[in-house]
Design a protein around this motif. Structure first.
Motif, PDB file in Angstrom:
ATOM      1  N   MET A   1       2.487 130.257  30.232  1.00  0.00           N
ATOM      2  CA  MET A   1       4.222 130.410  30.479  1.00  0.00           C
ATOM      3  C   MET A   1       4.970 129.697  30.638  1.00  0.00           C
ATOM      4  O   MET A   1       6.050 129.984  29.782  1.00  0.00           O
ATOM      5  CB  MET A   1       4.011 132.099  31.958  1.00  0.00           C
ATOM      6  CG  MET A   1       2.673 132.542  31.690  1.00  0.00           C
ATOM      7  SD  MET A   1       3.068 134.170  30.389  1.00  0.00           S
ATOM      8  CE  MET A   1       0.853 133.481  29.404  1.00  0.00           C
TER       9      MET A   1
ATOM     10  N   ALA B   1       1.652 133.447  37.934  1.00  0.00           N
ATOM     11  CA  ALA B   1       1.212 133.867  37.333  1.00  0.00           C
ATOM     12  C   ALA B   1      -1.132 134.234  37.919  1.00  0.00           C
ATOM     13  O   ALA B   1      -0.945 132.679  38.332  1.00  0.00           O
ATOM     14  CB  ALA B   1       0.968 133.596  36.037  1.00  0.00           C
TER      15      ALA B   1
ATOM     16  N   TYR C   1      -0.099 138.645  32.561  1.00  0.00           N
ATOM     17  CA  TYR C   1      -0.230 137.006  31.967  1.00  0.00           C
ATOM     18  C   TYR C   1      -1.594 137.151  31.382  1.00  0.00           C
ATOM     19  O   TYR C   1      -1.593 136.100  30.419  1.00  0.00           O
ATOM     20  CB  TYR C   1      -0.238 136.466  33.397  1.00  0.00           C
ATOM     21  CG  TYR C   1       0.531 136.136  34.351  1.00  0.00           C
ATOM     22  CD1 TYR C   1       2.204 135.806  34.031  1.00  0.00           C
ATOM     23  CD2 TYR C   1       1.167 137.054  35.727  1.00  0.00           C
ATOM     24  CE1 TYR C   1       3.861 136.160  34.613  1.00  0.00           C
ATOM     25  CE2 TYR C   1       1.778 137.423  35.890  1.00  0.00           C
ATOM     26  CZ  TYR C   1       3.379 137.639  35.509  1.00  0.00           C
ATOM     27  OH  TYR C   1       4.332 137.110  36.092  1.00  0.00           O
TER      28      TYR C   1
ATOM     29  N   TYR D   1      -0.302 135.332  27.900  1.00  0.00           N
ATOM     30  CA  TYR D   1      -1.117 134.338  27.575  1.00  0.00           C
ATOM     31  C   TYR D   1      -2.328 134.291  25.756  1.00  0.00           C
ATOM     32  O   TYR D   1      -2.020 133.405  24.820  1.00  0.00           O
ATOM     33  CB  TYR D   1      -2.510 133.742  28.524  1.00  0.00           C
ATOM     34  CG  TYR D   1      -3.477 132.756  28.159  1.00  0.00           C
ATOM     35  CD1 TYR D   1      -3.308 131.381  28.617  1.00  0.00           C
ATOM     36  CD2 TYR D   1      -4.796 133.197  27.114  1.00  0.00           C
ATOM     37  CE1 TYR D   1      -3.917 130.967  27.856  1.00  0.00           C
ATOM     38  CE2 TYR D   1      -5.785 131.452  26.782  1.00  0.00           C
ATOM     39  CZ  TYR D   1      -5.178 130.932  27.059  1.00  0.00           C
ATOM     40  OH  TYR D   1      -6.133 129.867  26.613  1.00  0.00           O
TER      41      TYR D   1
ATOM     42  N   ILE E   1       7.696 137.642  28.189  1.00  0.00           N
ATOM     43  CA  ILE E   1       7.570 137.250  29.411  1.00  0.00           C
ATOM     44  C   ILE E   1       9.407 137.262  29.945  1.00  0.00           C
ATOM     45  O   ILE E   1       8.673 137.351  31.620  1.00  0.00           O
ATOM     46  CB  ILE E   1       7.666 135.904  29.113  1.00  0.00           C
ATOM     47  CG1 ILE E   1       6.192 135.523  28.337  1.00  0.00           C
ATOM     48  CG2 ILE E   1       7.366 134.906  30.841  1.00  0.00           C
ATOM     49  CD1 ILE E   1       5.350 133.556  28.405  1.00  0.00           C
TER      50      ILE E   1
END
Length: 605
Positions: A153, A200, A206, A210, A225
């Motif tokens: 992230m 996260a 997430y 990802y 994000i």
């Protein structure tokens, strides 16, 4: 996992404003091991006392059903819990809700393990070992998969140095190996990784983000994000979680699942909004609060506060700088190097520091974009790198050499166009306003037609390029900015997506400046040399730093003026507090770190 080719996201500054501190500059870096401070305090009872929690890490202490009062820096309508990956403004409570990988002692320049209990950088392999007993508030273990998700992230949202991360290997649930595309400077790796906050988890949302960014290499993930605005933390890895938020405050509650929860002996931590420094001062003078993370507090205000307030000072590695707009259409005069150099001579940095509060400020010895308190470690201050403090007389010489003449009004002009501009400053930052109030008359005395403009939306003004000269931080902040790579990278284009249109931000662009030895000129590919610095160490790194610092000194993408000394406050009216020299008092921030090591405990009314 196959190699992923990263594209530098220079415009995504959210993660870069939060991540990173400094490590040792060696070929192979090993941290120590440990679980933080072992000296947990013991609770002091009153009628609100509860039953003790705790273990060998934190000692036993009663947990009191009380609320410690603090302050929030912004109105609640501006805040959310996407603090690790989004940009300003960020919620102060993030330091409590999300566990830091390691804590940096800002005075001793050393790391203290937290979520990551030990780590190593060996060639192209980075190894992170997660504290065995660390869980989220829901009881789930923090795993290598979670660290991977959090790191990706940050990479997606613009963490410096992101282009060299190649692959991840989960050795086991508590060990993550990261491979890089080349051997890297261990100090910069530590800056990039260890000051992350664990927001996260490899779970919704997430896991999908990802997959889209790292596996599928999808464009536009960074904005997804950063655009999230959760009203509660998705996953609490820190020592307090968020209980509630309304229009006036947010409330945090002790996380009993945290491995250091036994060191915390109060149940709640509240953050009402006290807008601006004036509101903070009134709250401290009136003992309406027990702590405040950060508040510029001049000596006259300190004199009105009770003696039970303990002040913590440590290097901030950021402060007042002035960013110049290099776009020729938006800023036809300031975009010229000679005008920027004349402005630099005209501004007496020591006088600005005196006006803004000398006891917690440090003037830059030279305009090179290296933190003021470490310039002597990297460059020849006052020798090869002069102060550029010649005053109005030297400014006039520079302007005349560039073809400017003073008009009938006494202002510099060329071809009938007066050098007129505003210095834009954030209106709510009182010490920045005070500093700029000292700058403007110096520039006026040197023949510039200039005024100060206090604005409420400084990020928008600068981000859209609607300025000529603006008061903005000269670095991305935090202890990482003690290493020259980070402030140099900042001023050379990373700041605000290069809103100042610095030409050296473009890949392959050469900046020509006078040669360092005074013989002719030299051309520097700034971005390439930054990349070179990211992998260099020792004498090679110092040579590159000097070259880049010289470009910043001569070409002046920014003018750094003040290096800030942080002020953080804990009241001993109801709480214990660490000594200002204690490691718990020399971190960002004592008000959030001291509770987790048992050094800020409830003492009673």
């Amino acid at each position: 996992m196959n190699r992923r080719n990263f594209i530098r996201l220079a415009g995504a500054t959210g993660a870069t404003m939060l991540a990173g501190c400094q490590g040792d500059e060696t070929d192979t870096t090993e941290s120590g091991t440990g679980n933080g401070d072992e000296n947990g305090g013991t609770g002091n009872g009153d009628e609100n006392g509860g039953t003790g929690n705790g273990d060998e890490n934190g000692g036993e202490s009663d947990v009191y059903d009380v609320t410690v009062e603090s302050a929030a820096a912004r109105g609640m309508e501006l805040l959310d819990w996407n603090a690790q990956f989004a940009g300003w403004p960020n919620i102060w409570g993030r330091w409590l809700a999300y566990e830091r990988y390691a804590q940096y002692n800002m005075t001793e320049n050393e790391w203290m393990p937290r979520l990551i209990q030990d780590w190593s950088v060996d060639g192209t392999t980075i190894t992170l070992n997660i504290r065995e007993d660390h869980t989220y508030a829901n009881g789930d273990q923090v795993t290598a998969e979670d660290i991977k998700a959090n790191t990706v992230m940050n990479l997606a949202t613009g963490a410096a140095f992101s282009e060299v991360f190649d692959s991840f290997n989960e050795v086991d649930d508590k060990t993550l190996e990261i491979e890089t595309t080349k051997e890297v400077n261990p100090a910069i790796v530590e800056f990039t990784l260890l000051s992350q906050l664990q927001q996260a988890k490899m779970d919704a949302p997430y896991d999908e983000l990802y997959q889209r960014y790292w596996e599928d290499e999808e464009d536009g993930v960074a904005s997804d994000i950063q655009g999230r605005e959760p009203q509660v933390p998705d996953y609490v890895s820190g020592i307090f979680g968020a209980e509630s938020m309304d229009d006036e405050q947010y409330m945090m509650v002790r996380n009993p699942e945290h491995p250091d929860a036994g060191n915390v002996n109060f149940e709640r931590y509240r953050f009402p909004n006290y807008p601006g420094n004036q509101g903070n001062w009134e709250a401290m003078i009136g003992d309406q609060i027990d702590t405040i993370m950060s508040a510029f507090t001049p000596s006259n205000i300190r004199a009105e506060m009770a003696d039970h307030w303990v002040e913590y000072n440590f290097p901030g590695y950021w402060g007042v700088g002035y960013v110049f707009n290099h776009d020729e259409e938006a800023a036809p005069h300031i975009s010229k190097r000679a005008v920027r150099q004349a402005i630099t001579h005209a501004i007496n940095r020591e006088e600005v520091v005196t006006a803004a509060g000398a006891q917690i400020k440090e003037a830059f010895p030279t305009p090179a974009a290296i933190s003021a308190n470490v310039q002597d470690d990297w460059i020849d201050v006052g020798g090869a790198f002069p102060a550029m403090q010649g005053g109005a007389e030297k400014a006039a010489e520079v302007m005349q050499d560039a073809g400017y003449e003073k008009n009938s009004s006494g202002f510099w002009a060329m071809d009938g166009e007066t050098v007129s501009f505003e210095v834009v400053v954030p209106s709510s930052w009182s010490d920045w306003v005070t500093a700029t109030q000292a700058v403007v008359p110096q520039l006026q005395d040197a023949g510039f037609d200039v005024e100060m403009n206090r604005v409420n939306n400084i990020n928008t003004v600068v981000g859209e390029g609607n300025f000529k000269m603006a008061a903005r931080p000269w670095s991305p902040g935090n202890a990482r900015s003690s290493h020259p790579y980070f402030p140099l990278n900042w001023v050379f284009g990373r700041a605000y997506n290069n809103a100042h249109s610095y030409p050296g931000a473009e890949e392959g662009a050469e900046i020509e400046v006078p040669a360092m030895d005074g013989d002719g000129t030299m051309s520097v590919n700034v971005q390439k040399r930054l990349d070179d610095l990211s992998t260099a160490s020792g004498d090679e790194a110092k040579s590159i730093v000097q070259e880049l610092a010289w470009v910043s000194h001569q070409d002046l993408p920014y003018l750094p003026v003040i290096n800030k000394v942080e002020q953080s406050w804990i009241s001993e009216r109801r709480l214990s507090a660490p000594d200002p020299d204690d490691p718990a008092g020399n971190v960002k921030w004592p008000t959030f770190y001291a509770p987790r090591v048992g050094k800020m405990q409830w003492q009673g009314e």
